[in-house]
Motif scaffolding. Structure first.
Motif, PDB file in Angstrom:
ATOM      1  N   GLU A 209       0.814  -1.213   0.000  1.00 23.87           N
ATOM      2  CA  GLU A 209       0.000   0.000   0.000  1.00 23.87           C
ATOM      3  C   GLU A 209       0.852   1.269   0.000  1.00 23.87           C
ATOM      4  O   GLU A 209       0.393   2.328  -0.447  1.00 23.87           O
ATOM      5  CB  GLU A 209      -0.933   0.018   1.217  1.00 23.87           C
ATOM      6  N   ARG A 210       2.100   1.196   0.496  1.00 21.80           N
ATOM      7  CA  ARG A 210       2.954   2.385   0.573  1.00 21.80           C
ATOM      8  C   ARG A 210       3.965   2.492  -0.568  1.00 21.80           C
ATOM      9  O   ARG A 210       4.572   3.554  -0.752  1.00 21.80           O
ATOM     10  CB  ARG A 210       3.712   2.406   1.904  1.00 21.80           C
ATOM     11  N   LYS A 211       4.181   1.429  -1.299  1.00 21.17           N
ATOM     12  CA  LYS A 211       5.198   1.444  -2.348  1.00 21.17           C
ATOM     13  C   LYS A 211       4.905   2.511  -3.401  1.00 21.17           C
ATOM     14  O   LYS A 211       3.829   2.532  -3.996  1.00 21.17           O
ATOM     15  CB  LYS A 211       5.302   0.063  -3.007  1.00 21.17           C
ATOM     16  N   GLY A 212       5.888   3.409  -3.605  1.00 20.61           N
ATOM     17  CA  GLY A 212       5.753   4.440  -4.627  1.00 20.61           C
ATOM     18  C   GLY A 212       4.877   5.606  -4.248  1.00 20.61           C
ATOM     19  O   GLY A 212       4.605   6.472  -5.080  1.00 20.61           O
ATOM     20  N   THR A 213       4.420   5.675  -2.977  1.00 19.21           N
ATOM     21  CA  THR A 213       3.508   6.750  -2.560  1.00 19.21           C
ATOM     22  C   THR A 213       4.240   7.938  -1.951  1.00 19.21           C
ATOM     23  O   THR A 213       3.670   9.026  -1.861  1.00 19.21           O
ATOM     24  CB  THR A 213       2.503   6.221  -1.531  1.00 19.21           C
ATOM     25  N   GLY A 214       5.494   7.744  -1.500  1.00 19.09           N
ATOM     26  CA  GLY A 214       6.207   8.815  -0.814  1.00 19.09           C
ATOM     27  C   GLY A 214       5.912   8.876   0.670  1.00 19.09           C
ATOM     28  O   GLY A 214       6.474   9.720   1.387  1.00 19.09           O
ATOM     29  N   PHE A 215       5.043   8.001   1.177  1.00 18.61           N
ATOM     30  CA  PHE A 215       4.754   7.944   2.609  1.00 18.61           C
ATOM     31  C   PHE A 215       5.811   7.068   3.283  1.00 18.61           C
ATOM     32  O   PHE A 215       5.904   5.876   3.008  1.00 18.61           O
ATOM     33  CB  PHE A 215       3.357   7.374   2.865  1.00 18.61           C
ATOM     34  N   LEU A 216       6.585   7.667   4.168  1.00 16.79           N
ATOM     35  CA  LEU A 216       7.711   6.988   4.798  1.00 16.79           C
ATOM     36  C   LEU A 216       7.458   6.761   6.287  1.00 16.79           C
ATOM     37  O   LEU A 216       6.855   7.609   6.954  1.00 16.79           O
ATOM     38  CB  LEU A 216       8.992   7.821   4.643  1.00 16.79           C
ATOM     39  N   THR A 217       7.934   5.636   6.778  1.00 13.22           N
ATOM     40  CA  THR A 217       7.925   5.413   8.221  1.00 13.22           C
ATOM     41  C   THR A 217       9.047   6.238   8.852  1.00 13.22           C
ATOM     42  O   THR A 217       9.930   6.765   8.155  1.00 13.22           O
ATOM     43  CB  THR A 217       8.126   3.934   8.550  1.00 13.22           C
ATOM     44  N   LYS A 218       9.025   6.342  10.161  1.00 10.96           N
ATOM     45  CA  LYS A 218      10.069   7.095  10.858  1.00 10.96           C
ATOM     46  C   LYS A 218      11.441   6.487  10.597  1.00 10.96           C
ATOM     47  O   LYS A 218      12.429   7.205  10.397  1.00 10.96           O
ATOM     48  CB  LYS A 218       9.775   7.119  12.355  1.00 10.96           C
ATOM     49  N   LYS A 219      11.496   5.160  10.576  1.00  7.79           N
ATOM     50  CA  LYS A 219      12.763   4.474  10.336  1.00  7.79           C
ATOM     51  C   LYS A 219      13.285   4.765   8.934  1.00  7.79           C
ATOM     52  O   LYS A 219      14.486   5.019   8.736  1.00  7.79           O
ATOM     53  CB  LYS A 219      12.574   2.966  10.534  1.00  7.79           C
ATOM     54  N   GLU A 220      12.414   4.746   7.944  1.00  5.35           N
ATOM     55  CA  GLU A 220      12.819   5.006   6.561  1.00  5.35           C
ATOM     56  C   GLU A 220      13.265   6.454   6.370  1.00  5.35           C
ATOM     57  O   GLU A 220      14.242   6.733   5.669  1.00  5.35           O
ATOM     58  CB  GLU A 220      11.668   4.678   5.614  1.00  5.35           C
ATOM     59  N   CYS A 221      12.538   7.367   7.011  1.00  3.92           N
ATOM     60  CA  CYS A 221      12.884   8.780   6.908  1.00  3.92           C
ATOM     61  C   CYS A 221      14.227   9.060   7.583  1.00  3.92           C
ATOM     62  O   CYS A 221      15.050   9.831   7.063  1.00  3.92           O
ATOM     63  CB  CYS A 221      11.780   9.614   7.542  1.00  3.92           C
TER      64      CYS A 221
END
Length: 334
Positions: A209-221
């Motif tokens: 659901e998040r792939k390619g959306t630009g919505f990042l988790t805190k860990k990813e950011c």
């Protein structure tokens, strides 16, 4: 002439006797065939009766023990808080662990008759720990602990895995929803720092659901800014735990925009800051997002920008003298 008539009469009588004899023989053969068919049919029925043997009665002690160990494993997998009242454990954990497709557990058909004696027996063997009631009268009031490394539990776990595969926390459990904070890297910051587009767009996100959306988790950011520090070699050799602030980083995080800058304002920008401070500043520049996640399983139900919609809960007194209340919940429909 009389002799010819007598000869004809004898011939006719002889033919009649032969016809009667043939009829009798045919009737005998028919009776014999019916008798054989009946015997074969009876024999087939008897064979069917022999094949349909009554099913053996289920061993309810075995069903109880299997459900007991399965419920312990599910409690451990789901990290269910202990202690649990025995009544709750029996209704929501042990009975849920009885396979739906198999024979049902009838506690009265076991040698224990009740759940209390069984749990006390398991506690005596060291599989579980029980807690007493406040007055101390009931020694089997709560399930207070599970001995994870008990040989019987370990052996059952190995057998269960061999037959069913890995046990997951979603088996037989009700789901719950949680709100997770997400972050979006503003386009101008991504351009200034020349960040990796795949990282910024969450191309390798764990959930589809998040792939390619630009919505990042805190860990990813956090990984994005850490990767930038490593790529630009900004670790400050003169200060422990500090990083250098280069031009792009200063522009992206520290520089005041012309819109917010006054004519007389003189802004000084840092050249070296603590890593923790830089990361906090970076997160403050991120756009906010949120996701409604179904647990267990981490399935995203809804994803959106900004803060999650608020849910208002209002309790009102009902009319009349009785102590009745009406609870109104607003915002759940979003």
């Amino acid at each position: 002439d009389e002799s010819d008539e007598d000869a004809d009469a004898d011939e006719a009588k002889k033919n009649e006797n032969n016809a009667v004899e043939e009829t009798v023989n045919e009737m005998k053969e028919m009776n014999l065939s019916d008798t054989n068919d009946g015997s074969a049919e009876q024999e087939s029925v008897n064979n069917d009766d022999e094949e349909k043997e009554p099913e053996p009665e289920p061993d309810h002690d075995d069903i109880l023990v299997a459900a007991f160990f399965t419920s312990l494993l599910q409690i451990l997998v789901n990290k269910t808080s202990l202690p649990i009242p025995v009544s709750t454990y029996y209704a929501k954990h042990l009975m849920d662990a009885v396979p739906a497709e198999g024979p049902k557990l009838d506690l009265k058909q076991t040698s224990y008759k009740k759940i209390g004696p069984f749990l006390l027996d398991m506690a005596a063997e060291g599989v579980i720990q029980l807690g007493a009631s406040k007055d101390g009268k009931d020694k089997c009031a709560t399930l207070s602990g599970i001995v994870k490394n008990h040989p019987d539990l370990v052996a059952f776990k190995k057998k269960w895995k061999a037959e069913n595969g890995v046990m997951t926390s979603s088996e037989g459990k009700a789901t719950k929803k949680a709100v997770v904070d997400l972050f979006i890297v503003p386009r101008h910051i991504a351009d200034i720092l020349q960040l990796d587009k795949d990282e910024v767009m969450a191309i390798n996100a764990k959930t589809e659901e998040r792939k390619g959306t630009g919505f990042l988790t805190k860990k990813e950011c956090n990984a994005i800014i850490e990767n930038y520090i490593d790529r630009e070699e900004l670790k400050d050799p003169k200060g422990k735990g500090k990083v250098l602030v280069n031009g792009p980083l200063c522009d992206a995080i520290y520089r005041v925009s012309k819109k917010n800058k006054t004519q007389d304002q003189q802004q000084e920008y840092p050249t070296s800051v603590k890593r923790k401070e830089l990361i906090e500043k970076f997160f403050n520049k991120m756009e906010k997002g949120h996701a409604l996640v179904e647990m267990p399983g981490s399935r995203i139900v809804k994803i959106g920008r900004g803060a999650p919609p608020s849910v208002d809960i209002e309790v009102e007194n009902r009319q009349g003298n009785k102590r009745k209340f009406l609870t109104r919940i607003r915002g759940m429909e979003e």
